[in-house]
Design a protein around this motif. Structure first.
Motif, PDB file in Angstrom:
ATOM      1  N   UNK A  40       0.862  -1.174   0.000  1.00 50.33           N
ATOM      2  CA  UNK A  40       0.000   0.000   0.000  1.00 50.33           C
ATOM      3  C   UNK A  40       0.898   1.223   0.000  1.00 50.33           C
ATOM      4  N   UNK A  41       0.610   2.187  -0.862  1.00 52.06           N
ATOM      5  CA  UNK A  41       1.427   3.405  -0.863  1.00 52.06           C
ATOM      6  C   UNK A  41       0.670   4.506  -0.133  1.00 52.06           C
ATOM      7  N   UNK A  42       1.414   5.389   0.493  1.00 53.55           N
ATOM      8  CA  UNK A  42       0.819   6.441   1.317  1.00 53.55           C
ATOM      9  C   UNK A  42       0.444   7.624   0.418  1.00 53.55           C
ATOM     10  N   UNK A  43      -0.871   7.909   0.284  1.00 56.97           N
ATOM     11  CA  UNK A  43      -1.323   8.920  -0.681  1.00 56.97           C
ATOM     12  C   UNK A  43      -1.399  10.343  -0.141  1.00 56.97           C
ATOM     13  N   UNK A  44      -1.179  10.526   1.174  1.00 55.26           N
ATOM     14  CA  UNK A  44      -1.329  11.865   1.741  1.00 55.26           C
ATOM     15  C   UNK A  44      -0.392  12.025   2.936  1.00 55.26           C
ATOM     16  N   UNK A  45      -0.412  13.215   3.513  1.00 55.76           N
ATOM     17  CA  UNK A  45       0.441  13.487   4.662  1.00 55.76           C
ATOM     18  C   UNK A  45      -0.248  13.278   5.994  1.00 55.76           C
ATOM     19  N   UNK A  46      -1.390  12.597   6.026  1.00 56.85           N
ATOM     20  CA  UNK A  46      -2.178  12.492   7.250  1.00 56.85           C
ATOM     21  C   UNK A  46      -1.548  11.630   8.337  1.00 56.85           C
ATOM     22  N   UNK A  47      -0.519  10.838   7.987  1.00 51.61           N
ATOM     23  CA  UNK A  47       0.146   9.998   8.991  1.00 51.61           C
ATOM     24  C   UNK A  47       1.592  10.429   9.240  1.00 51.61           C
TER      25      UNK A  47
END
Length: 201
Positions: A40-47
């Motif tokens: 899974x790739x991280x699509x945003x800066x939320x984490x």
């Protein structure tokens, strides 16, 4: 003296063998991806800064066949329809803060989130972020979870959807647990549960 047995040899076709091996490899890979481990790739800066934009993580898809998600775990899930999902993001990744029966409150006198009266020491938060800019008092229904991103000022998580089941999501919408960052290689590490969750009653 026994007669010699003449074994008839069939010439092997290397392209045919390669094709068979390729098919077997694809079937095995598809089985692993469907039932065991997925990327899974991280699509945003939320984490951030736990997970950075475009990091790639390994997700254990089998673990929740045997148990429910636990507090502090980072999970990939399909958000409820009411979360206003966009066409480019089919799944979210957040941290489990509360599980069924938990009371999650923001905030105590020291501006910390509490779970069942236990104050969380969240050293994984994005530098400079408060635990939450919004106040809330949620008792998580059975079979559901309260989710938050580690970059609290840039995360559309349970707090943004309090009008629907107090922002909680059903356990059965969880795809799996993110257990390691594998790319880029310089960021490789496991994703363990922070110790602050150990003492929650």
């Amino acid at each position: 003296m026994p007669d010699k047995i003449n074994a008839r040899r069939f010439p092997r076709s290397k392209p045919f063998e390669f094709l068979v091996l390729l098919i077997v490899a694809v079937v095995v890979a598809a089985g692993v991806r469907t039932f065991l481990v997925q990327t899974f790739y991280i699509p945003s800066g939320s984490m951030e800064n736990t997970l950075l934009l475009n990091d790639k993580v390994l997700v254990n898809k089998a673990v929740y066949r045997f148990r429910d998600p636990a507090r502090g775990e980072i999970v990939v899930f399909e958000p409820p329809v009411g979360w206003g999902i966009g066409p480019s993001e089919q799944e979210y990744i957040k941290r489990v803060i509360g599980i069924g029966g938990d009371r999650v409150v923001c905030c105590d006198a020291d501006k910390r989130i509490t779970v069942n009266g236990h104050a969380l020491v969240e050293d994984y938060l994005f530098p400079g972020d408060a635990p939450s800019d919004e106040e809330f008092d949620v008792t998580v229904p059975a079979g559901r979870m309260f989710m938050m991103g580690d970059h609290r000022s840039d995360s559309a998580d349970s707090r943004a959807h309090m009008d629907s089941d107090q922002g909680t999501i059903p356990v059965d919408r969880v795809a799996g647990r993110a257990f390691a960052i594998y790319w880029p290689s310089s960021r490789w590490r496991s994703l363990s549960v922070p110790s602050t969750f150990d003492a929650i009653p």
